[in-house]
Scaffold this active site. Structure first.
Site: not given
Length: 514
Positions: A225, A81-82, A228-229, A54, A370, A171, A173
């Site tokens: 629409s 980290c934080y 994909v979603d 953060g 996604k 980090h 990730e």
């Protein structure tokens, strides 16, 4: 889902990446605000809790801190980290402004073994990691030992094996920590004891069951629409409730070449799903006439869409539920530490539908990222041409035409965009690129074509690579390829006499042109 990892978010721009890495290890996880009460965490019964990074500083009194009851729950913890600093500060350690800030690549020396490093980093190894901190731990709490350090971070990784508490200053990730995903997998599976049985197949089965339980005998309207979603939502709903589903496709006139026909043919012809196809392109263009400000264009498109959708939905008959393609990032943003979002985006990315429709929401994808939606689409047997399609914004080509949107400009842009995509496919590059598109710039330039001067539009091309849509780097095309594409566009598209390529990289956030 009985086993999970909980991530407490302190506002890091890459918190969602932590969740993605844990899920990639086959372990379900959720992100919650750092302020979630310890009693709620206990009720959720996670196998482990990760405290994210953060931007705040624990040297300030108002810095965010988790409920201190968290440390008494007997649940394994990993502070990043934080998160490491917050854990140390709460348990009797010390945090201070670092004598040397670290932002970027660093090299870490492993000095002691621990469960977090098992099978990944042996003692004596020197490993690349990614740092991003201005504060640092100055003293570790009782029970912790140092397991890794860098030249400027003597407490780069600490461990309290008895309690299953671990803290790392770097980090894991991000891709810049090459073995970081393996460390997160170790925490989730070795330390927290999760079996790693979460998969898209298990999600599909539970989602179908949940849809049937929620909908019962009711009828569902799904706003389609063509992206994909919403397409995955429609196919998943059709599997769950069959003919109780009706899709409404609002054609804004802002779609890519032949896309509207492809949507109608796929869902009517291939899936035999009842579909209301409302061609409202004239209405959208009429309301956009003379409008140049980007956010005003988005607002007009959103309002117009709602008007058309409501009318089309009424023509489809009575419904009890409205299905939307809300994704997990939308949910996270709505409860972020920086304050609730004004609107949780619908699958059209132009705002939610009004309460006056009086329909209960069905949002079967609200816990997915996604890329997971694409995986689900493949599990549902959807064609790769759809599940692998590059993302397309809800407002469509309107936001790829800075300035006023006109029918002429849309036709020019649609043709240029189609040439770019065709050439990318022909070169076998489509799947290597996250998103590629053309933009019709609001400038004209003088050019010479043959023996005549022209005064026509400039077209910008953009193509980016991304693992998740959160960060992006421009795609490094061969200059010969760009030259060939530019030559085709200038020769084949009347109205364009110059082509440029955008080489801008993007930090976390939108990777669209706007």
């Amino acid at each position: 889902m009985t086993e999970r990892i909980l991530i407490l978010d302190f506002g890091s721009q890459v918190t969602q990446l932590i969740a993605r890495r844990v899920r990639e290890a086959g372990v379900y996880c959720e992100i919650r605000p750092f302020s979630v009460p310890a009693a709620e965490i206990e009720r959720l019964a996670p196998g482990g809790v990760i405290l994210s990074g953060g931007p705040a500083s624990l040297t300030q009194a108002e810095a965010p801190r988790p409920d201190e009851g968290l440390y008494r729950l007997g649940i394994p913890l990993l502070g990043i980290c934080y998160g490491q600093q917050a854990m140390c500060a709460a348990l009797g350690g010390a945090v201070e402004s670092a004598s040397q800030r670290e932002f970027g690549r660093a090299f870490l020396d492993v000095v002691e073994p621990c469960a977090l490093f098992d099978g990944v980093w042996p003692v004596g190894a020197r490993e690349q990691v990614w740092m991003s901190h201005g504060d640092a731990v100055a003293a570790v709490p009782a029970g912790f030992r140092v397991v890794a350090r860098t030249g400027s971070a003597p407490f780069a990784a600490i461990a309290d094996d008895a309690r299953g508490f671990y803290g790392i200053q770097f980090h894991p990730e991000v891709v810049h920590t090459p073995h970081g995903a393996a460390l997160l997998e170790n925490f989730a599976r070795r330390v927290a004891g999760c079996r790693g049985e979460w998969s898209m197949a298990s999600f599909r089965a539970s989602a179908v069951e949940a849809i049937r339980a929620q909908v019962g005998e009711g009828r569902v309207i799904c706003g389609l629409s063509g992206g994909v979603d919403s397409s995955v939502v429609a196919v998943l709903l059709h599997e769950a409730i069959g003919e109780q589903l009706t899709c409404v496709f609002v054609d804004t006139g802002m779609m890519r070449e032949r896309e509207a026909d492809e949507v109608a043919n796929l869902f009517r012809g291939h899936y035999n799903i009842p579909l209301v196809h409302e061609d409202a392109s004239a209405a959208f263009l009429e309301r956009l006439a003379g409008v140049t400000e980007p956010e005003e264009k988005r607002s007009i498109i959103g309002t117009t869409f709602i008007d058309v959708f409501e009318r089309a939905a009424r023509s489809a008959g009575d419904a009890d539920f409205l299905a939307q393609g809300t994704l997990y990032p939308d949910v996270i943003e709505s409860v972020s530490v920086s304050g609730p979002s004004a609107v949780i985006k619908s699958h059209h990315n132009v705002g939610g539908l009004p309460e006056r429709m009086n329909l209960e929401l069905v949002e079967p994808l609200r816990m997915l990222f996604k890329d997971e939606v694409r995986t689900l689409g493949r599990a549902l047997g959807m064609p790769e041409a759809l599940t692998g399609r590059h993302p397309f914004p809800g407002p469509g080509l309107a936001i790829r035409i800075p300035g006023e949107v006109t029918e002429e400009k849309l036709a020019i842009l649609r043709q240029a965009d189609a040439i770019l995509i065709e050439e990318i496919r022909n070169a076998g590059l489509y799947d290597a690129i996250w998103q590629a598109f053309a933009v019709l710039l609001p400038v004209r330039t003088v050019g010479v074509m043959g023996d005549a001067r022209t005064y026509e539009h400039v077209c910008a091309l953009r193509a980016v690579t991304s693992a998740d849509g959160m960060t992006a780097d421009f795609y490094h095309f061969d200059m010969g390829f760009l030259g060939a594409v530019a030559n085709r566009i200038v020769n084949e598209v009347r109205g364009i006499n110059r082509v440029v390529y955008d080489v801008t990289s993007k930090p976390p956030g939108t990777i669209e042109w706007e």
